[in-house]
Design an enzyme around this catalytic site. Sequence first.
Site, PDB file in Angstrom:
ATOM      1  N   TYR A 126      -5.954  -4.058   1.781  1.00  0.00           N
ATOM      2  CA  TYR A 126      -5.196  -4.330   0.557  1.00  0.00           C
ATOM      3  C   TYR A 126      -6.175  -4.355  -0.619  1.00  0.00           C
ATOM      4  CZ  TYR A 126      -0.797  -5.506   2.861  1.00  0.00           C
ATOM      5  OH  TYR A 126       0.378  -5.449   3.566  1.00  0.00           O
ATOM      6  N   ASP A 128       5.724  -7.279  -0.006  1.00  0.00           N
ATOM      7  CA  ASP A 128       6.583  -8.170  -0.778  1.00  0.00           C
ATOM      8  C   ASP A 128       7.200  -7.446  -1.975  1.00  0.00           C
ATOM      9  OD1 ASP A 128       6.046 -10.406   0.767  1.00  0.00           O
ATOM     10  OD2 ASP A 128       4.392 -11.079  -0.515  1.00  0.00           O
TER      11      ASP A 128
END
Lengths: 259, 259
Positions: free
Chosen positions: B110, B52
Amino acid sequence: MRNLLMKVNYDGTHYDGFQTQPQGNTIQDRLEQAILHLTGEALKITASGRTDAGVHAYGQPFNFMTSSQIPLERWCLALNARLPQDIVVTEAREVPLSFHSRRGAKRKTYRYTINGNRFPDPFQRRWQHHHPVKLDIPAMQKGLTHLLGTHDFTSFASRKSTKTSHVRTIFEAHMEIDRSMCRPDSVDQGVIHTYITGSGFLQHMVRIIMGTLIHVGEGKYHADKVADILAACDRAAAGPTAVSKGLALWSVEYDEDGI
Amino acid sequence: MRNLLMKVNYDGTHYDGFQTQPQGNTIQDRLEQAILHLTGEALKITASGRTDAGVHAYGQPFNFMTSSQIPLERWCLALNARLPQDIVVTEAREVPLSFHSRRGAKRKTYRYTINGNRFPDPFQRRWQHHHPVKLDIPAMQKGLTHLLGTHDFTSFASRKSTKTSHVRTIFEAHMEIDRSMCRPDSVDQGVIHTYITGSGFLQHMVRIIMGTLIHVGEGKYHADKVADILAACDRAAAGPTAVSKGLALWSVEYDEDGI
């Protein structure tokens, strides 16, 4: 009237150093503007010392006299709300009226950071000198030991120095290597932090020491040449001035209890 | 024709995510421009996945087919010379023509970083979510364990998700606390890194997991509510989407040897 001692962290990348300059883009200017905004007092702050343009700091002390009645615990948040994001006040305390953050400083430590890995680190690049040349760290450590003790550091001072004496004492100096961001394969030699603690530092002193040590690390100078450079009392004898972005004021110590 | 696999680190602060967008301010656009500049080839790269806007990456893999004869060892330096300083290519290797960096990815990790200290860190602020509220870390860790295994993660996916299946597997998840920058006095609770490893992730999945876990840490949700949220298969059941700046793609693993 109260004497307040504060500590400030800053990313110095976009500033012309700590001390007020006519063009106004300094850490001191920003702090004094924030205090004026908060209290209405157009006062002058006193810091533990100057830092050059582009140099960073962790916990740099500064103090000032104020007649403001703002409670101690509210100062940090109130100033940070009025400061740019790359300057953060982290501590505020009241000290005796006689306390002076420059005159009272007994030991200062600077840290110089070299990224010796093959590629720059996009996250840490603003406070690392990227120098992907193989360095002989033991030779640099040996060179560093020649600087311990009390010496005339004229060879390691800017020619623009206006100090009457260039005698300073280095109490401690050491290097640490952080290999956490090294790629496993690889020619990466890690991130090399050099910590130097002294009674005080002349203009560009740590950066000239580091430029000289990098020459030692590259084999351009023998480690023992550092002693000869020191004895020469001549700026021309030493290596280049290392770039400012790698330098950070790391700590300042006082004799007073708890400061 | 060669299939080249590369890895890239980037500070995503100033970019609109990885994948090409019409306005062109993405990591993919910058990489493809650098390749065009270097080789003259207007090609498309394939990455391990999207990130993102504002999300960072350490070693994100991407690959592309090239007819360039530039030797493997010269690619990183040549591309980095043509990339902005916040994007750094760190590895280049030749892989079988069948290798596809998205389809071949088996495990992705992540990392989400919360600065729980009282004040923001001017050096790390671009990749930390500053949240100086006391967090119950053991409760957050307990909440995290409810996500382990294979589940329908609809509750933790953006409503804009276009995927036909929201079933994913979380292999591992843990939290680490770094107290190295805490002031000794103090209410500082450290920098809290959460690592989550899975088969794949839906849009906003890690950020919604973190927004939910922060509610657990603040006592707004009981840790076991995470299981109920998961079972609801409804985005409205979960917490908010945590800010993008705290998120970084941390690693991507493949089955193939040595990739």
